[in-house]
Design an enzyme around this catalytic site. Structure first.
Site, short mmCIF file in Angstrom:
data_model
loop_
_atom_site.label_atom_id
_atom_site.label_comp_id
_atom_site.label_asym_id
_atom_site.label_seq_id
_atom_site.Cartn_x
_atom_site.Cartn_y
_atom_site.Cartn_z
N ASP A 1 0.86 -1.20 0.00
CA ASP A 1 0.00 0.00 0.00
C ASP A 1 0.89 1.24 0.00
OD1 ASP A 1 -2.20 1.62 0.17
OD2 ASP A 1 -2.59 1.23 2.30
N LYS B 1 0.28 3.99 -2.14
CA LYS B 1 -0.50 5.17 -2.53
C LYS B 1 0.36 6.16 -3.33
CE LYS B 1 -3.84 4.91 1.27
NZ LYS B 1 -3.26 3.87 2.15
O1 C5P Z 1 -6.24 0.01 11.47
P1 C5P Z 1 -7.18 0.14 10.32
O2 C5P Z 1 -8.11 -1.06 10.16
O3 C5P Z 1 -7.92 1.45 10.33
O4 C5P Z 1 -6.23 0.12 9.05
C1 C5P Z 1 -6.70 0.39 7.76
C2 C5P Z 1 -5.55 0.31 6.81
O5 C5P Z 1 -6.02 0.60 5.49
C3 C5P Z 1 -4.40 1.27 7.08
O6 C5P Z 1 -3.22 0.55 6.79
C4 C5P Z 1 -4.59 2.40 6.09
O7 C5P Z 1 -3.34 2.90 5.64
C5 C5P Z 1 -5.31 1.69 4.94
N1 C5P Z 1 -6.18 2.51 4.11
C6 C5P Z 1 -7.23 3.25 4.59
N2 C5P Z 1 -8.01 3.99 3.72
C7 C5P Z 1 -7.76 3.98 2.43
C8 C5P Z 1 -6.70 3.22 1.93
C9 C5P Z 1 -5.93 2.48 2.81
O8 C5P Z 1 -7.49 3.24 5.78
N3 C5P Z 1 -8.54 4.65 1.61
#
Ligand code: C5P
Length: 229
Positions: free
Chosen positions: A61, A63
């Site tokens: 990830d 981005k």
């Molecule tokens: O801890 P949590 O469940 O919130 O983690 C969500 C993960 O998904 C994190 O690693 C974050 O960087 C990622 N993410 C996100 N929203 C997005 C893309 C990726 O929360 N749109």
């Protein structure tokens, strides 16, 4: 057969902690997300180890967002790591460059629509055009898929509308912003439960803190898997 619809975000400080967590999760989890927080902590080495020695699937990830030539070069370099998913921002020119960089490999490019930690006030602060956040997310998804993305990242709140897009046929919808009933939101704002996210049309759900920050990550993962079985 492990359920690879669950992707666990290894948002721990370094590769050693990531490996220890993956060992605790064992057979329960077959798909891991490695993100920017582990860039300096050996994230790519961990990706390789989890893939080669443990047979796990890997979502990197990153981005990415830059001019086309730079994105293409970055993705071409990363595509040598035998990863499964890689994220770039969902701007069509970025997506096109990334898909070009990944061509001829199995790497799937997923386009970030609007971060699940953002609400309308954040979009205002970021000068993102006036309008309903869900509408903008769905439109961004359509444009990214139209530009060749293999899938999109979106909140489970928008997953059903994205799934219904003609552009989304045969494409992946992956949703972070997933919280089992009763678990803390953290900085996430647009969340649903694992079962609701899958019901809305997500192919994979990404769960981080509810698993890795749990005193018993294996039990937390098992509970999520039971809730979607
Ligand atoms: O801890 P949590 O469940 O919130 O983690 C969500 C993960 O998904 C994190 O690693 C974050 O960087 C990622 N993410 C996100 N929203 C997005 C893309 C990726 O929360 N749109």
């Amino acid at each position: 057969m492990p359920d690879d619809r669950l992707i666990v975000a290894l948002d721990v400080p370094d590769a050693l902690a990531g490996l220890a967590l993956a060992e605790k999760l064992g057979d329960a989890v077959s798909f891991y997300k490695i993100g920017l927080g582990m860039l300096t902590g050996g994230g790519l080495a961990l990706a390789r180890e989890l893939k080669d020695d443990h047979g796990k699937r890997i979502f990197l990830d990153m981005k990415l967002f830059d001019i086309g030539a730079t994105v293409e070069a970055a993705v071409r370099g990363l595509s040598r790591f035998d990863l499964d998913f890689l994220t770039v921002h969902g701007d069509p020119q970025v997506v096109r460059a990334a898909v070009q960089g990944a061509s001829g490999t199995g790497l799937r490019i997923l386009a970030v629509t609007i971060l699940t930690s953002l609400d309308r006030a954040d979009l205002d602060a970021n000068m993102i055009r006036v309008g309903d956040l869900a509408d903008i997310t769905v439109e961004r998804a359509a444009r990214a898929l139209g530009a060749g993305a293999h899938g999109v990242i979106a909140s489970p709140r928008e997953a059903a509308r994205i799934r219904a897009l003609p552009e989304a046929t045969g494409k992946l919808v992956v949703t972070p912003g997933v919280r089992p009933e009763g678990s803390a939101l953290g900085d996430q704002k647009r969340v649903e439960t694992p079962a609701a996210a899958l019901h809305a049309g997500a192919d994979h759900i990404v769960v981080g803190r509810p698993v890795w920050a749990s005193p018993d990550p294996r039990a937390a993962a098992d509970a999520i898997l039971a809730s979607i079985a």
